[in-house]
Scaffold this motif. Structure first.
Motif, mmCIF file in Angstrom:
data_model
loop_
_atom_site.group_PDB
_atom_site.id
_atom_site.type_symbol
_atom_site.label_atom_id
_atom_site.label_comp_id
_atom_site.label_asym_id
_atom_site.label_seq_id
_atom_site.Cartn_x
_atom_site.Cartn_y
_atom_site.Cartn_z
ATOM 1 N N LEU A 47 0.828 -1.211 0.000
ATOM 2 C CA LEU A 47 0.000 0.000 0.000
ATOM 3 C C LEU A 47 0.859 1.256 0.000
ATOM 4 O O LEU A 47 0.574 2.214 -0.725
ATOM 5 C CB LEU A 47 -0.953 0.010 1.200
ATOM 6 C CG LEU A 47 -2.129 -0.945 1.123
ATOM 7 C CD1 LEU A 47 -2.919 -0.897 2.436
ATOM 8 C CD2 LEU A 47 -3.039 -0.626 -0.055
ATOM 9 N N GLU A 48 1.914 1.267 0.808
ATOM 10 C CA GLU A 48 2.790 2.442 0.880
ATOM 11 C C GLU A 48 3.477 2.699 -0.457
ATOM 12 O O GLU A 48 3.545 3.835 -0.925
ATOM 13 C CB GLU A 48 3.835 2.253 1.980
ATOM 14 C CG GLU A 48 3.251 2.283 3.371
ATOM 15 C CD GLU A 48 4.228 1.838 4.448
ATOM 16 O OE1 GLU A 48 5.351 1.370 4.110
ATOM 17 O OE2 GLU A 48 3.862 1.938 5.622
ATOM 18 N N THR A 50 2.550 1.689 -3.497
ATOM 19 C CA THR A 50 1.625 2.037 -4.579
ATOM 20 C C THR A 50 0.978 3.401 -4.377
ATOM 21 O O THR A 50 0.442 3.953 -5.338
ATOM 22 C CB THR A 50 0.531 0.955 -4.751
ATOM 23 O OG1 THR A 50 -0.157 0.766 -3.514
ATOM 24 C CG2 THR A 50 1.138 -0.357 -5.218
ATOM 25 N N GLU A 51 1.055 3.966 -3.182
ATOM 26 C CA GLU A 51 0.560 5.334 -2.978
ATOM 27 C C GLU A 51 1.331 6.311 -3.846
ATOM 28 O O GLU A 51 0.803 7.336 -4.241
ATOM 29 C CB GLU A 51 0.712 5.755 -1.508
ATOM 30 C CG GLU A 51 -0.368 5.247 -0.608
ATOM 31 C CD GLU A 51 -0.176 5.697 0.832
ATOM 32 O OE1 GLU A 51 0.803 6.411 1.135
ATOM 33 O OE2 GLU A 51 -1.012 5.319 1.662
ATOM 34 N N GLN A 52 2.571 5.989 -4.140
ATOM 35 C CA GLN A 52 3.437 6.875 -4.920
ATOM 36 C C GLN A 52 3.268 6.664 -6.428
ATOM 37 O O GLN A 52 3.845 7.400 -7.221
ATOM 38 C CB GLN A 52 4.899 6.628 -4.535
ATOM 39 C CG GLN A 52 5.163 6.805 -3.064
ATOM 40 C CD GLN A 52 6.483 6.178 -2.643
ATOM 41 O OE1 GLN A 52 7.325 5.870 -3.477
ATOM 42 N NE2 GLN A 52 6.665 5.999 -1.359
ATOM 43 N N PRO A 55 -2.255 6.093 -10.645
ATOM 44 C CA PRO A 55 -3.313 5.083 -10.682
ATOM 45 C C PRO A 55 -3.445 4.446 -12.066
ATOM 46 O O PRO A 55 -3.374 5.123 -13.075
ATOM 47 C CB PRO A 55 -4.576 5.863 -10.333
ATOM 48 C CG PRO A 55 -4.129 7.162 -9.799
ATOM 49 C CD PRO A 55 -2.753 7.411 -10.313
ATOM 50 N N ASP A 60 -4.522 -0.341 -9.015
ATOM 51 C CA ASP A 60 -5.804 -0.458 -8.316
ATOM 52 C C ASP A 60 -6.025 -1.880 -7.822
ATOM 53 O O ASP A 60 -6.488 -2.098 -6.705
ATOM 54 C CB ASP A 60 -6.964 -0.037 -9.220
ATOM 55 C CG ASP A 60 -6.958 1.445 -9.537
ATOM 56 O OD1 ASP A 60 -6.246 2.207 -8.853
ATOM 57 O OD2 ASP A 60 -7.661 1.830 -10.494
ATOM 58 N N ARG A 63 -3.707 -2.638 -4.828
ATOM 59 C CA ARG A 63 -4.191 -1.954 -3.615
ATOM 60 C C ARG A 63 -5.445 -2.641 -3.072
ATOM 61 O O ARG A 63 -5.594 -2.794 -1.867
ATOM 62 C CB ARG A 63 -4.458 -0.475 -3.913
ATOM 63 C CG ARG A 63 -3.163 0.290 -4.194
ATOM 64 C CD ARG A 63 -3.378 1.759 -4.399
ATOM 65 N NE ARG A 63 -3.975 2.412 -3.255
ATOM 66 C CZ ARG A 63 -3.331 2.726 -2.129
ATOM 67 N NH1 ARG A 63 -2.058 2.443 -2.002
ATOM 68 N NH2 ARG A 63 -3.956 3.330 -1.151
ATOM 69 N N ARG A 67 -5.556 -4.213 0.652
ATOM 70 C CA ARG A 67 -6.550 -3.775 1.648
ATOM 71 C C ARG A 67 -7.387 -4.946 2.138
ATOM 72 O O ARG A 67 -7.677 -5.061 3.331
ATOM 73 C CB ARG A 67 -7.442 -2.685 1.061
ATOM 74 C CG ARG A 67 -6.772 -1.326 0.972
ATOM 75 C CD ARG A 67 -7.767 -0.219 0.628
ATOM 76 N NE ARG A 67 -8.491 -0.500 -0.597
ATOM 77 C CZ ARG A 67 -8.159 -0.074 -1.809
ATOM 78 N NH1 ARG A 67 -7.075 0.660 -1.966
ATOM 79 N NH2 ARG A 67 -8.894 -0.369 -2.864
#
Length: 75
Positions: A47-48, A50-52, A55, A60, A63, A67
């Motif tokens: 998650l960390e 792919t935040e960077q 999209p 997607d 993530r 999650r």
């Protein structure tokens, strides 16, 4: 995946996550053996990282799987 540049260890994590995404993520034992971390650490890191990223469909999906796996660990 997006054009964001990732370091080699991050690319390896992302490649593994992408390979296993259609199956709901990799098996916990394989994650531990390959990366030396439990699944909570692994999916939190996904998650960390792919935040960077910009999209796109693959990001997607990664993530979403991350999650879901983290949610399942809390239940």
């Amino acid at each position: 995946m997006s054009s964001t540049t990732h370091r080699a260890p991050e690319r390896e994590l992302l490649a593994f996550a992408a390979q296993w995404a259609r199956y709901g993520g990799g098996p916990p034992a394989l994650i531990r053996d390959r990366f030396g971390m439990d699944e909570t650490e692994f999916f939190t890191h996904i998650l960390e990282v792919t935040e960077q990223s910009e999209p796109d469909h693959e990001v997607d999906g990664l993530r979403r799987v991350a999650r879901q796996r983290l949610w399942l660990r809390r239940v």
